[in-house]
Design a protein around this motif. Structure first.
Motif, PDB file in Angstrom:
ATOM      1  N   VAL A   1       2.813 -27.309  13.946  1.00 46.06           N
ATOM      2  CA  VAL A   1       2.307 -28.242  14.959  1.00 46.06           C
ATOM      3  C   VAL A   1       1.157 -27.607  15.733  1.00 46.06           C
ATOM      4  O   VAL A   1       0.156 -28.269  16.043  1.00 46.06           O
ATOM      5  CB  VAL A   1       3.449 -28.669  15.923  1.00 46.06           C
ATOM      6  N   MET A   2       1.261 -26.334  16.035  1.00 51.75           N
ATOM      7  CA  MET A   2       0.245 -25.641  16.832  1.00 51.75           C
ATOM      8  C   MET A   2      -1.010 -25.281  16.032  1.00 51.75           C
ATOM      9  O   MET A   2      -2.090 -25.117  16.617  1.00 51.75           O
ATOM     10  CB  MET A   2       0.824 -24.372  17.458  1.00 51.75           C
TER      11      MET A   2
ATOM     12  N   LYS B   1       6.371  -6.044  14.410  1.00 50.02           N
ATOM     13  CA  LYS B   1       7.288  -5.215  15.189  1.00 50.02           C
ATOM     14  C   LYS B   1       6.524  -4.400  16.237  1.00 50.02           C
ATOM     15  O   LYS B   1       6.954  -4.302  17.394  1.00 50.02           O
ATOM     16  CB  LYS B   1       8.073  -4.290  14.255  1.00 50.02           C
ATOM     17  N   GLU B   2       5.384  -3.850  15.840  1.00 50.80           N
ATOM     18  CA  GLU B   2       4.550  -3.075  16.765  1.00 50.80           C
ATOM     19  C   GLU B   2       4.102  -3.933  17.958  1.00 50.80           C
ATOM     20  O   GLU B   2       4.048  -3.454  19.089  1.00 50.80           O
ATOM     21  CB  GLU B   2       3.314  -2.562  16.018  1.00 50.80           C
ATOM     22  N   LEU B   3       3.815  -5.204  17.701  1.00 54.48           N
ATOM     23  CA  LEU B   3       3.371  -6.112  18.762  1.00 54.48           C
ATOM     24  C   LEU B   3       4.541  -6.741  19.517  1.00 54.48           C
ATOM     25  O   LEU B   3       4.325  -7.521  20.440  1.00 54.48           O
ATOM     26  CB  LEU B   3       2.461  -7.192  18.181  1.00 54.48           C
ATOM     27  N   GLY B   4       5.753  -6.421  19.126  1.00 48.90           N
ATOM     28  CA  GLY B   4       6.933  -6.868  19.858  1.00 48.90           C
ATOM     29  C   GLY B   4       7.272  -8.338  19.695  1.00 48.90           C
ATOM     30  O   GLY B   4       7.767  -8.962  20.628  1.00 48.90           O
ATOM     31  N   ILE B   5       7.069  -8.888  18.514  1.00 54.88           N
ATOM     32  CA  ILE B   5       7.363 -10.299  18.295  1.00 54.88           C
ATOM     33  C   ILE B   5       8.863 -10.513  18.159  1.00 54.88           C
ATOM     34  O   ILE B   5       9.555  -9.753  17.504  1.00 54.88           O
ATOM     35  CB  ILE B   5       6.607 -10.850  17.075  1.00 54.88           C
ATOM     36  N   LYS B   6       9.344 -11.548  18.836  1.00 51.59           N
ATOM     37  CA  LYS B   6      10.768 -11.901  18.762  1.00 51.59           C
ATOM     38  C   LYS B   6      10.954 -13.333  18.279  1.00 51.59           C
ATOM     39  O   LYS B   6      11.953 -13.645  17.650  1.00 51.59           O
ATOM     40  CB  LYS B   6      11.408 -11.710  20.133  1.00 51.59           C
ATOM     41  N   VAL B   7      10.007 -14.214  18.598  1.00 49.90           N
ATOM     42  CA  VAL B   7      10.073 -15.612  18.169  1.00 49.90           C
ATOM     43  C   VAL B   7       8.692 -16.037  17.668  1.00 49.90           C
ATOM     44  O   VAL B   7       7.681 -15.423  17.989  1.00 49.90           O
ATOM     45  CB  VAL B   7      10.501 -16.558  19.326  1.00 49.90           C
ATOM     46  N   VAL B   8       8.689 -17.108  16.870  1.00 54.96           N
ATOM     47  CA  VAL B   8       7.425 -17.707  16.437  1.00 54.96           C
ATOM     48  C   VAL B   8       7.411 -19.166  16.863  1.00 54.96           C
ATOM     49  O   VAL B   8       8.467 -19.792  16.905  1.00 54.96           O
ATOM     50  CB  VAL B   8       7.215 -17.580  14.902  1.00 54.96           C
ATOM     51  N   PRO B   9       6.275 -19.691  17.227  1.00 56.38           N
ATOM     52  CA  PRO B   9       5.006 -18.980  17.330  1.00 56.38           C
ATOM     53  C   PRO B   9       4.948 -18.138  18.602  1.00 56.38           C
ATOM     54  O   PRO B   9       5.533 -18.483  19.619  1.00 56.38           O
ATOM     55  CB  PRO B   9       3.974 -20.106  17.394  1.00 56.38           C
TER      56      PRO B   9
END
Length: 171
Positions: A100-101, A131-139
């Motif tokens: 959607v985004m 992982k380095e950027l600390g992503i936990k959810v998308v988007p």
């Protein structure tokens, strides 16, 4: 993605006769301007130089568009951006809100021509960067300035993303 040029290992170039151009169809020939000259082989060092120069050329994102990055191309592009604001869309292929985004993110890239817009598919190949950027959810949208994350927007929150871009640009 680095472009490597190695004339000595390319079977299509190695097998071409130097005294006649290759045939491209019935009764048609390609006119080679350097016909009859041989190229020789390119050294491994020259091949690396071409790869480095080509990757730098590839690294420059187009204005008014979204550039797909991976774990190898992300940081060089961010460093090349310098003081410009960089917006990274971290998504996955199976994510509904990401889909959607995507067109709205493209619209933003056409509106803010002084901002660099990047997309990172958080698949297995790019897992280390995610992982380095600390992503936990998308988007998840990371806004960077001077190679540092200054804002983050999680979820399909378009208005929050616009506000974060505006805030980063004005600071």
């Amino acid at each position: 993605m680095a472009l490597r040029l190695s004339l000595s290992s390319s079977p299509s170039l190695r097998s071409l006769p130097t005294n006649s151009p290759p045939s491209v169809g019935p009764n048609r020939k390609v006119d080679w301007p350097n016909r009859g000259r041989t190229c020789g082989s390119v050294s491994r060092e020259a091949s690396r130089t071409v790869a480095v120069r080509s990757s730098l050329e590839i690294a420059a994102p187009a204005v008014g568009s979204v550039t797909e990055v991976n774990k190898d191309t992300f940081w060089p592009i961010v460093e090349t951006a310098g003081e410009k604001v960089v917006v990274l869309d971290m998504y996955t292929q199976w994510c509904g809100p990401c889909k959607v985004m995507a067109p709205r993110f493209q619209e933003l890239s056409e509106k803010y021509l002084d901002v660099v817009f990047l997309k990172l598919d958080c698949n297995q190949e790019n897992k280390s960067l995610a992982k380095e950027l600390g992503i936990k959810v998308v988007p998840t949208f990371k806004i960077l300035k001077d190679s540092k994350v200054v804002k983050e927007v999680t979820g399909a929150k378009f208005d929050d993303l616009v506000l974060a871009i505006e805030t980063a640009k004005s600071s």
